[in-house]
Design a protein around this motif. Structure first.
Motif, PDB file in Angstrom:
ATOM      1  N   HIS B 304      14.849 -11.883   8.827  1.00 30.26           N
ATOM      2  CA  HIS B 304      14.616 -12.354  10.309  1.00 30.26           C
ATOM      3  C   HIS B 304      15.579 -12.235  11.126  1.00 30.26           C
ATOM      4  N   GLY B 305      16.667 -13.067  10.846  1.00 28.50           N
ATOM      5  CA  GLY B 305      17.896 -13.240  11.764  1.00 28.50           C
ATOM      6  C   GLY B 305      18.631 -12.122  11.934  1.00 28.50           C
ATOM      7  N   SER B 306      18.898 -11.385  10.809  1.00 26.21           N
ATOM      8  CA  SER B 306      19.692 -10.261  10.945  1.00 26.21           C
ATOM      9  C   SER B 306      19.010  -9.059  11.905  1.00 26.21           C
ATOM     10  N   LEU B 307      17.807  -9.176  11.716  1.00 27.93           N
ATOM     11  CA  LEU B 307      16.978  -8.150  12.634  1.00 27.93           C
ATOM     12  C   LEU B 307      17.096  -8.636  13.938  1.00 27.93           C
ATOM     13  N   ASN B 308      16.891  -9.887  14.386  1.00 25.36           N
ATOM     14  CA  ASN B 308      16.842 -10.273  15.807  1.00 25.36           C
ATOM     15  C   ASN B 308      18.539 -10.018  16.331  1.00 25.36           C
ATOM     16  N   VAL B 309      19.404 -10.223  15.470  1.00 27.63           N
ATOM     17  CA  VAL B 309      20.789  -9.646  15.966  1.00 27.63           C
ATOM     18  C   VAL B 309      20.988  -8.350  16.271  1.00 27.63           C
ATOM     19  N   ARG B 310      20.527  -7.475  15.187  1.00 29.37           N
ATOM     20  CA  ARG B 310      20.530  -5.998  15.392  1.00 29.37           C
ATOM     21  C   ARG B 310      19.826  -5.529  16.721  1.00 29.37           C
ATOM     22  N   ALA B 311      18.766  -6.124  16.926  1.00 32.18           N
ATOM     23  CA  ALA B 311      17.898  -5.872  18.044  1.00 32.18           C
ATOM     24  C   ALA B 311      18.339  -6.208  19.430  1.00 32.18           C
ATOM     25  N   GLY B 312      19.243  -7.444  19.381  1.00 29.63           N
ATOM     26  CA  GLY B 312      20.033  -7.821  20.365  1.00 29.63           C
ATOM     27  C   GLY B 312      19.075  -8.711  21.064  1.00 29.63           C
ATOM     28  N   GLU B 313      17.993  -9.244  20.592  1.00 26.47           N
ATOM     29  CA  GLU B 313      17.204 -10.224  21.025  1.00 26.47           C
ATOM     30  C   GLU B 313      16.298 -10.994  20.073  1.00 26.47           C
ATOM     31  N   LYS B 314      15.764 -12.084  20.562  1.00 20.70           N
ATOM     32  CA  LYS B 314      14.795 -12.865  19.642  1.00 20.70           C
ATOM     33  C   LYS B 314      13.353 -12.085  19.748  1.00 20.70           C
ATOM     34  N   MET B 315      12.992 -11.489  18.659  1.00 24.55           N
ATOM     35  CA  MET B 315      11.710 -10.856  18.912  1.00 24.55           C
ATOM     36  C   MET B 315      10.477 -11.787  18.308  1.00 24.55           C
ATOM     37  N   SER B 316       9.247 -11.398  18.515  1.00 23.11           N
ATOM     38  CA  SER B 316       8.055 -11.974  18.017  1.00 23.11           C
ATOM     39  C   SER B 316       7.778 -11.505  16.532  1.00 23.11           C
ATOM     40  N   GLY B 317       7.319 -12.252  15.863  1.00 22.36           N
ATOM     41  CA  GLY B 317       6.697 -11.913  14.549  1.00 22.36           C
ATOM     42  C   GLY B 317       6.261 -10.549  14.326  1.00 22.36           C
ATOM     43  N   GLN B 318       5.393 -10.034  15.319  1.00 22.96           N
ATOM     44  CA  GLN B 318       4.730  -8.803  15.237  1.00 22.96           C
ATOM     45  C   GLN B 318       6.005  -7.658  15.523  1.00 22.96           C
ATOM     46  N   GLU B 319       6.850  -8.057  16.742  1.00 25.08           N
ATOM     47  CA  GLU B 319       7.811  -7.180  17.175  1.00 25.08           C
ATOM     48  C   GLU B 319       8.945  -6.803  15.901  1.00 25.08           C
ATOM     49  N   ARG B 320       8.889  -8.082  15.261  1.00 25.09           N
ATOM     50  CA  ARG B 320      10.063  -7.901  14.068  1.00 25.09           C
ATOM     51  C   ARG B 320       9.221  -6.925  13.038  1.00 25.09           C
ATOM     52  N   ASP B 321       8.241  -7.264  12.588  1.00 24.18           N
ATOM     53  CA  ASP B 321       7.400  -6.262  11.600  1.00 24.18           C
ATOM     54  C   ASP B 321       7.514  -4.887  11.985  1.00 24.18           C
ATOM     55  N   VAL B 322       7.266  -4.571  13.278  1.00 29.19           N
ATOM     56  CA  VAL B 322       7.506  -3.310  13.859  1.00 29.19           C
ATOM     57  C   VAL B 322       8.977  -2.648  13.691  1.00 29.19           C
ATOM     58  N   TYR B 323       9.737  -3.412  13.870  1.00 22.87           N
ATOM     59  CA  TYR B 323      11.289  -3.052  13.954  1.00 22.87           C
ATOM     60  C   TYR B 323      11.701  -2.754  12.333  1.00 22.87           C
ATOM     61  N   ARG B 324      11.178  -3.727  11.475  1.00 22.44           N
ATOM     62  CA  ARG B 324      11.383  -3.594  10.210  1.00 22.44           C
ATOM     63  C   ARG B 324      10.944  -2.273   9.543  1.00 22.44           C
ATOM     64  N   ALA B 325       9.753  -2.141  10.006  1.00 24.74           N
ATOM     65  CA  ALA B 325       8.989  -0.839   9.308  1.00 24.74           C
ATOM     66  C   ALA B 325       9.574   0.524   9.895  1.00 24.74           C
ATOM     67  N   GLU B 326      10.128   0.305  11.275  1.00 19.71           N
ATOM     68  CA  GLU B 326      10.941   1.495  11.733  1.00 19.71           C
ATOM     69  C   GLU B 326      12.259   1.704  11.169  1.00 19.71           C
ATOM     70  N   LEU B 327      13.005   0.715  10.753  1.00 23.43           N
ATOM     71  CA  LEU B 327      14.214   0.811  10.018  1.00 23.43           C
ATOM     72  C   LEU B 327      14.068   1.270   8.899  1.00 23.43           C
TER      73      LEU B 327
END
Lengths: 338, 338
Positions: B304-327
C-alpha cells in the motif's frame, strides 16, 4: 484490424441451412437395408461427381470413434448420422461449406454452412446441391404436403435454418431465458452448441426455425435473419453498456482468462469453452487483435474427438487436458506476437 | 541461470539482526520528551557521520503516512517507531542494509538486514554500528543483567535475530503448525511477514529468537541458523516430492498465477501476495527464469504505502489495485522477454 470478418461475425458464429430429402423409389429409414443404402450412396456420388467443390465421400463405418466425433464437432454431420453407422455416409466439400449426409433419418440431409451472418448464401449453397441431386425428378414430393420425410416434423419444406450466436453479455445479464420466450413466439427455437439437449457451453446458442410446414423457405429465412439481427443488436448494446459502466472489472475478468489460456498446463473442455468465450468477446470488441474465424476453428479443433484425431491416438481425459492446454498456449503465443 | 543468488535464497528471503540499546544519561522511553529526543538523534548523527554507508537521517514527523508505511513495508523501520512520531527518527544506509531506529521503545534499535541466509554477516553489520555508537561507553549496561532496555523482555543481549522464510510447500502440506511447536521448544518463535500478529501472507514466515537473556549472542545466532537450515531442508524436500509426484498439477496451478499476473487489470494486495508466492516458487525451482532479489523487492514495492509514494499521491483502494496490476504486468513482461 486487418482481419477479414464475415458479416456480423462479432456475434454470429455461423449460418446453416439444412434440407431433408428422400428418393421416392427407395424405402425410407425404418426399412433401410445394406443394398438400398448402397444405392443411395451411389446415386449421391454419381449426381455430384462433376460438381465443383472437390467433394470427399466419408463412410461412417470406416471411421473410428474419434474421427466420427470430429465430424460432429465441426458440424459437418449430425450425431444422428452415427446411429445408422452401417448404412450412413457423408459427402463433404473441401471447403466444408457443403455437406450431404446420406442415410441419416432421411436419405439426404443437404447442408450449407458459412461463417457469420450469411444465411441466404448458406441457403443458396444447399439449394444448388439440392437442384443437382433432385434433377432427375425422383424426390419423394407431394403437391399438397411438399417434401416427404421420415419424421413428419420435417415434412413440407424439409428445411431447417439456423444461426449460431455468441451471447456472453446476454448470458451474464441473465437475459437469455427472457429472449427464449420471445423467440419461441416467432416459431423459432434456441439450443446449445451441439443441437438439441446440449448445453450452451461458451455462451453459444443456436437459433433455428421450429416449423417446416405452411411457410415458404424464403419466409423462414427472413424470419430467422430478422430475429438473429435483433438478438445480435441486443447483445452488442449490452456489451457497450458493460464497457462504459464497468470496463475495468470486465477487462480484468476477460484478460485473466487470456493469461490462464497462455499459461495453464491442464485445460478441461468445460473450462476451455468458458475461456474461449472470454477471448472471443475481447476480439469481437477489438480489445484483443485476433481472428474470430481462427478462434472458432480452434474451438472445434480442441473438442474431444478432434484432439484424439490430431494426436493420432485415443487419449485419457488427463492426457487430453494436457494436450489441449499445450495447443492453447501455442495459439495464445501466436496472438501475442502478432 | 545467470542470476547471482544470496545463500539459500530459494527458501530464505532475508536475515536480520536487531540490537536494542539505551544511553545511560538520557531518560528511557516513558520519560522521553522533545529535548531529550533531539539529543538522542544528535548523538547518533554525530557518531555515524564519518562512517561509510552514506547514511540518511529520516525524521518520522516529516513524513506523510504513505512514506512512513513504505519504510515499514521495506523492513527499514518497525511499526512501533511510528507510535513515537513526535520524537522518532531513523538513520538508514544507502544500501538499506543498516538501519538505526532512534527513539522507538529504546533509544536505539540497530538493525543489519541482508538477503538470503546471511545471519552472521547481518550480525556483523549491526555490531559494527553498535561499536561505533557505544564507543563512548555511555550505554546503559549492567554487569549482571547486560544491556538495559525499556521493556524487560529485551534486557540482556538486547538482540533479536530473525530469518524470513518462504514456505509454500510446507503451507500447502498443512505442516506449518507442527513446525511451530517444534521450533518453540528451541526458544524460537514464528510470525508473519510484518512481525507480531501479522498473517503469513505469501507463505512468508519470520523465525526469530524469543529469549534475550541468559544466552550469548553467538549461541542465539547459531541456534537460529540451525533451525532455519532444518526448516529450509524440509521445505526443499517437500517441493521435490510435489515435483515428482504431481508435477503437472503443480505446474498448472503455479503457471496460471503467472498468466494472471501478466494479464489482470485489478490486483488486490492479498491476491498479489499469493501470486508472488507462486511465482517465487517457480523461480526458486528454476522453472521460471527470474531474479529472486528483484521479485522480493517488487513484493515490498507493491504494498500500500510504497505504491502511494511511487504514484506521488494517496490513491483509493481501487486505484491502487489498478496501479498494482499495471506494474505487475510490466514486470511479468520483463521476465517473459528476458
Amino acid at each position: 484490424m486487418t482481419e477479414y470478418r464475415a458479416p456480423e461475425q462479432d456475434v454470429v458464429i455461423s449460418s446453416r441451412v439444412r434440407l431433408a430429402r428422400n428418393y421416392r423409389d427407395i424405402p425410407f429409414a425404418p426399412q433401410m437395408n445394406q443394398d438400398w443404402s448402397g444405392e443411395t450412396i451411389r446415386r449421391v456420388n454419381e449426381s455430384m461427381k462433376d460438381q465443383q467443390g472437390d467433394y470427399r465421400l466419408v463412410r461412417i463405418a470406416e471411421l473410428n470413434k474419434s474421427e466420427r466425433n470430429q465430424l460432429v464437432e465441426h458440424h459437418l454431420i449430425s450425431y444422428d448420422l452415427l446411429k445408422f453407422e452401417q448404412f450412413s455416409a457423408a459427402l463433404i466439400s473441401s471447403g466444408e461449406t457443403v455437406s450431404i449426409m446420406i442415410n441419416e433419418e432421411d436419405h439426404l440431409r443437404i447442408q450449407g454452412l458459412l461463417p457469420g451472418m450469411q444465411l441466404e448464401r448458406a441457403a443458396d449453397l444447399a439449394f444448388k446441391a439440392d437442384d443437382v441431386l433432385g434433377a432427375d425428378g425422383n424426390y419423394a414430393f407431394d403437391t399438397q404436403w411438399g417434401y416427404l420425410t421420415s419424421c413428419p416434423t420435417n415434412t413440407g419444406t424439409g428445411m431447417r435454418a439456423s444461426t449460431m450466436l455468441h451471447l456472453p453479455a446476454l448470458s451474464a445479464a441473465g437475459q437469455v431465458s427472457a429472449v427464449l420466450q420471445t423467440v419461441s413466439k416467432l416459431g423459432l427455437t434456441v439450443r446449445g452448441l451441439y443441437g438439441e439437449g446440449s448445453d450452451a457451453k461458451g455462451n453459444l446458442y443456436q437459433l433455428s426455425n421450429q416449423v417446416t410446414l405452411g411457410r415458404t423457405e424464403e419466409d423462414m429465412v427472413k424470419t430467422l435473419i430478422a430475429a438473429t439481427a435483433q438478438l445480435a443488436d441486443h447483445e452488442r448494446s449490452l456489451r457497450e453498456t458493460v464497457r462504459e459502466d464497468d470496463s475495468m472489472s470486465m477487462l480484468d475478468k476477460l484478460m485473466r482468462s487470456v493469461g490462464i489460456m497462455g499459461h495453464a498446463r491442464l485445460m478441461s473442455s468445460a473450462e476451455f469453452m468458458q475461456r474461449y468465450s472470454d477471448l472471443r468477446l475481447l476480439a469481437a470488441m477489438d480489445i484483443v487483435d485476433a481472428s474470430l474465424s481462427e478462434m472458432d476453428q480452434l474451438m472445434m479443433d480442441l473438442q474431444h474427438g478432434s484432439l484424439n484425431v490430431r494426436a493420432g491416438e485415443k487419449m485419457s481425459g488427463q492426457e487430453r487436458d494436457v494436450y489441449r492446454a499445450e495447443l492453447l498456449r501455442d495459439y495464445i503465443r501466436g496472438i501475442a506476437t502478432k
